[in-house]
Design a protein around this motif. Sequence first.
Motif, short mmCIF file in Angstrom:
data_model
loop_
_atom_site.label_atom_id
_atom_site.label_comp_id
_atom_site.label_asym_id
_atom_site.label_seq_id
_atom_site.Cartn_x
_atom_site.Cartn_y
_atom_site.Cartn_z
N UNK A 105 -38.56 23.79 47.20
CA UNK A 105 -38.62 24.77 46.11
C UNK A 105 -38.52 26.18 46.69
N UNK A 106 -39.24 26.42 47.78
CA UNK A 106 -39.21 27.74 48.41
C UNK A 106 -37.82 28.06 48.94
N UNK A 107 -37.12 27.07 49.48
CA UNK A 107 -35.76 27.29 49.98
C UNK A 107 -34.83 27.71 48.85
N UNK A 108 -34.96 27.09 47.70
CA UNK A 108 -34.09 27.41 46.57
C UNK A 108 -34.29 28.85 46.10
N UNK A 109 -35.50 29.41 46.35
CA UNK A 109 -35.79 30.77 45.90
C UNK A 109 -35.85 31.79 47.03
N UNK A 110 -35.35 31.45 48.20
CA UNK A 110 -35.44 32.35 49.36
C UNK A 110 -34.28 33.35 49.36
N UNK A 111 -34.34 34.32 48.48
CA UNK A 111 -33.24 35.27 48.31
C UNK A 111 -33.31 36.36 49.39
N UNK A 112 -32.31 36.44 50.28
CA UNK A 112 -32.32 37.48 51.32
C UNK A 112 -31.82 38.81 50.75
N UNK A 113 -32.16 39.92 51.37
CA UNK A 113 -33.04 40.05 52.55
C UNK A 113 -34.52 40.17 52.17
N UNK A 168 -37.15 26.67 56.65
CA UNK A 168 -36.68 25.60 57.52
C UNK A 168 -36.99 24.24 56.93
N UNK A 169 -35.97 23.38 56.87
CA UNK A 169 -36.12 21.99 56.42
C UNK A 169 -35.34 21.10 57.38
N UNK A 170 -36.03 20.24 58.08
CA UNK A 170 -35.42 19.29 59.02
C UNK A 170 -34.48 19.98 60.00
N UNK A 171 -34.93 21.10 60.56
CA UNK A 171 -34.17 21.78 61.59
C UNK A 171 -33.08 22.71 61.11
N UNK A 172 -32.85 22.77 59.79
CA UNK A 172 -31.87 23.69 59.22
C UNK A 172 -32.60 24.74 58.38
N UNK A 173 -31.97 25.90 58.20
CA UNK A 173 -32.57 26.98 57.43
C UNK A 173 -31.77 27.21 56.15
N UNK A 174 -32.50 27.50 55.07
CA UNK A 174 -31.87 27.60 53.75
C UNK A 174 -32.28 28.88 53.04
N UNK A 175 -31.30 29.41 52.28
CA UNK A 175 -31.51 30.56 51.42
C UNK A 175 -31.34 30.16 49.94
N UNK A 176 -31.60 31.11 49.11
CA UNK A 176 -31.52 30.97 47.65
C UNK A 176 -30.16 30.42 47.22
N UNK A 177 -30.17 29.38 46.37
CA UNK A 177 -28.93 28.78 45.89
C UNK A 177 -28.09 29.72 45.06
N UNK A 178 -28.72 30.77 44.48
CA UNK A 178 -27.97 31.71 43.66
C UNK A 178 -26.92 32.48 44.43
N UNK A 179 -26.98 32.46 45.77
CA UNK A 179 -25.94 33.12 46.55
C UNK A 179 -24.58 32.49 46.33
N UNK A 180 -24.57 31.20 45.99
CA UNK A 180 -23.30 30.49 45.76
C UNK A 180 -23.13 30.15 44.30
N UNK A 181 -24.14 29.55 43.69
CA UNK A 181 -24.07 29.19 42.27
C UNK A 181 -25.48 29.27 41.68
N UNK A 182 -25.63 30.14 40.71
CA UNK A 182 -26.96 30.38 40.14
C UNK A 182 -27.27 29.44 38.98
N UNK A 183 -26.33 28.60 38.60
CA UNK A 183 -26.51 27.72 37.45
C UNK A 183 -26.17 26.29 37.84
#
Length: 390
Positions: A200-208, A214-229
């Motif tokens: 849930x936190x990864x989905x809302x991690x809007x930079x900066x 971090x999830x299983x060795x990978x890092x994730x940002x907010x999904x809205x950067x690519x598709x917000x819907x």
Amino acid sequence: MDAQVQSRVVQSAQNLPFEVVALVLQGGGALGAYQAGVCEALNEAGVEPNWIAGVSIGAINAAIIAGNPPDTRIDRLREFWTQVTADGPWSGAGNTCIGLARGDAMRQLLNQMSASFAVVSGARGFFKTRPVPPLLQPAGTMDATSFYDTRELRCTLERLVDFDRINAGATRFSVGAVNVRTGNFVYFDNGTHSIGPEHIMASGALPPGFPAIEIEGEFYWDGGLVSNTPLQWVVETEPRRDTLAFQVDLWNARGEFPRNILEVMTREKEIRYSSRTRAGTDQFKHIQKLRHTLAGLLDKMPEELKNSPEARLLGTVAEHKVYNIIHLIYRAKNYEGHSKDYEFSRLSMQEHWRAGHHDARRTLRHREVLERPTNHEGVLTFDLAADGRE
């Protein structure tokens, strides 16, 4: 909702002619209280989603909804939104300022004060300002990559969300995020993942503003950067099913031509984060029309042609599935500007919640939104404002 209308809607909701009832929640920060109001109206009407998908603040709302039974989820949503909002820095002097906030100019001033307060102090149980700015932090540390610390959000989610309930799978659950290293958009889905607070936190991690998660060795940002819907994920995932989708958007793609630089900034953000939802829906309707037409054509073929390699290939995309897509879109007030998505005042939260509740109730008064479509493409879309049904 009057008793007669309430009874009619509940009766319809209990016998909906769809395999999937989806709640699709867009990202939009502080505007997300609108989605909580929509959920409250659906709950009152007995419309129970069996698939909840969200991005960013929509992911947080989705987790609270899916992670609680229907009889407590509204209380948990209200608890979250009350916690992360505040009366504002002026509240200690009484309600004088609020009482004066009748005109757009005064209300705009108070909203800007509240947004500035959130920028400086954060939102309780959600994010807080780092004591040392990221530019002064050692390169390569997480503190050097964001202005705010979101560790409090994990505690909030663990308190308000039953993740065992989400992972039990009675309700399908999906949240979108972006892999920082590859740039790929991914969905964390309880059909393929064991969902925890970090998803849930990864989905809302809007930079900066917020750090990558971090999830299983990978890092994730907010999904809205690519598709917000996340609507496309719901309607295109195979096997496709008859679907009733409540798409709750926090950004309106339509708006007036801006008159100054602040309105330019507001309009740019609205266009960017609305994710071209209407264009996507129109394209989906066209594709579904082709699929229905192809299915009808294949039904009329003689058996020897149906068994040909060409017909079997076409049969993999042909279908008779139907979709109702109900758009519920927050329409900002004149005094809300560029900072509306990080303006965490209690007053604005309550207004956003009421707007979502009212819009959903008004939409549900029209029984056709809950009925199976009979048009050729098998897709009907509803928009309270655009259709002018009230």
